[in-house]
Design a protein around this motif. Structure first.
Motif, PDB file in Angstrom:
ATOM      1  N   THR A   1       0.943  -1.388   0.091  1.00  0.00           N
ATOM      2  CA  THR A   1       0.005  -0.003  -0.069  1.00  0.00           C
ATOM      3  C   THR A   1       0.880   1.023   0.070  1.00  0.00           C
ATOM      4  OG1 THR A   1      -1.562  -1.082   1.353  1.00  0.00           O
ATOM      5  CG2 THR A   1      -1.654   1.219   1.266  1.00  0.00           C
TER       6      THR A   1
ATOM      7  N   GLU B   1       1.134   4.060  -2.874  1.00  0.00           N
ATOM      8  CA  GLU B   1       0.688   5.487  -2.512  1.00  0.00           C
ATOM      9  C   GLU B   1       1.774   6.490  -2.990  1.00  0.00           C
ATOM     10  OE1 GLU B   1      -0.206   5.434   1.467  1.00  0.00           O
ATOM     11  OE2 GLU B   1      -2.383   4.712   1.042  1.00  0.00           O
TER      12      GLU B   1
ATOM     13  N   GLN C   1       2.143   9.404  -5.555  1.00  0.00           N
ATOM     14  CA  GLN C   1       2.413  10.759  -4.857  1.00  0.00           C
ATOM     15  C   GLN C   1       3.623  11.418  -6.045  1.00  0.00           C
ATOM     16  OE1 GLN C   1       3.204  11.148  -0.789  1.00  0.00           O
ATOM     17  NE2 GLN C   1       5.025  12.520  -1.336  1.00  0.00           N
TER      18      GLN C   1
END
Length: 311
Positions: free
Chosen positions: A299, A303, A307
């Motif tokens: 995860t 992410e 980003q």
């Protein structure tokens, strides 16, 4: 001096002043806040500020059972109370004998001797010398021409001169080319960037066919073929994510984008340590990670990529 009594800011200053970090662009490193690890436990590392990080690369692929495992710690302490080091040059020692006996029992048939080394790179150096020496001592003149080694493109075996010679990561090793001995290379089984433009659905194993041709062509001069055990780790079959500008065309990011480095810095902020190989993110978790920890690692990785890339 216990680290608890040293200001973390002082450690950061000393780190940047006194340590030359391997595989690290030091001019860039000097401009960033260093991550300084103080202790580890299980799947986690803790920095000098007490922040916790999942160890997503097993401290460079060596931490199998997790950090600070009590059983391993006890075994190390017991041995240190007897003797810390004793050479194997002309004499032996108890743990070396016991470990060798167990390794031979576990190894495939025909592997009946253990030669100890202290790292992967030096183990490669030893294997190269063994293979070369074997043919030189056969006695027959044709065998003495078997001096070359066959290796795979994009391979990584370490950073001593012999290990670099049979490697294929130009980013790291190009500058040392004049120091290296000549090798024969074969295409790596890098399915994502297949040289024959094949997909897995219609792959005819062209890379293996090419390898067979190369071996047949050079058999008279080959001492051995070297490849990483089970998988071609550095060439993409290790758990890794190649970051590209466009998924369809597979256009890579330009080197100056430093996309891999930026992603791993973002991951650190979220509590995960990763390692980039250029624009490829390497994930090699502690093998005892729980399912929940593995999910957390993936995860954070996702992410962090989103980003940095905006994807």
């Amino acid at each position: 001096m216990p680290t608890a009594t040293i200001d973390p800011a002082v450690l950061e200053k000393w780190d940047q002043e006194y340590i030359w970090h391997p595989f690290t662009q030091m001019q860039q490193y000097q401009q960033e806040k260093p991550l300084i690890i103080e202790r580890g436990e299980g799947s986690y590392l803790y920095d000098v500020y007490g922040n916790k990080y999942l160890d997503g690369v097993s401290s460079l692929w060596v931490t199998v059972h997790g950090h600070c495992h009590p059983r391993i710690n006890r075994a190390i302490i017991r041995q240190l109370e007897k003797v810390a080091h004793s050479t194997l040059l002309g004499l032996s020692n108890v743990p070396a004998i016991l470990l060798a006996q167990r390794l031979v029992q576990m190894a495939p048939a025909g592997l009946s001797k253990v030669f100890y080394s202290d790292s992967g790179a030096t183990a490669v150096e030893i294997a190269i010398k063994m293979a070369y020496q074997y043919w030189q001592q056969q006695g027959n003149e044709p065998y003495r021409h078997k001096k070359k080694f066959l290796c795979l493109q994009l391979a990584y075996h370490g950073d001593t001169i012999g290990a670099v010679s049979v490697g294929g990561i130009d980013t790291f090793h190009r500058i040392f080319a004049p120091l290296l001995f000549e090798t024969i290379t074969a295409p790596a089984p890098y399915c994502y960037r297949c040289p024959w433009q094949q997909e897995q659905s219609n792959c005819r194993r062209e890379c293996l066919q090419e390898l067979e041709k190369i071996i047949q062509q050079h058999q008279h001069e080959l001492a051995a073929m070297i490849m990483e055990p089970l998988v071609q780790g550095a060439a993409g079959l290790m758990v890794g994510i190649e970051l590209v500008l466009d998924r369809t065309s597979k256009e890579p990011y330009p080197p100056e984008a430093q996309i891999g480095h930026r992603v791993i810095l973002a991951a650190r902020q979220k509590g995960l340590i990763l390692r980039p190989l250029g624009h490829v993110l390497v994930l090699m978790p502690v093998l005892t990670m729980s399912i929940d920890e593995l999910r957390q690692m993936l995860t954070i990785t996702y992410e962090s990529i989103a980003q940095v890339t905006g994807a």
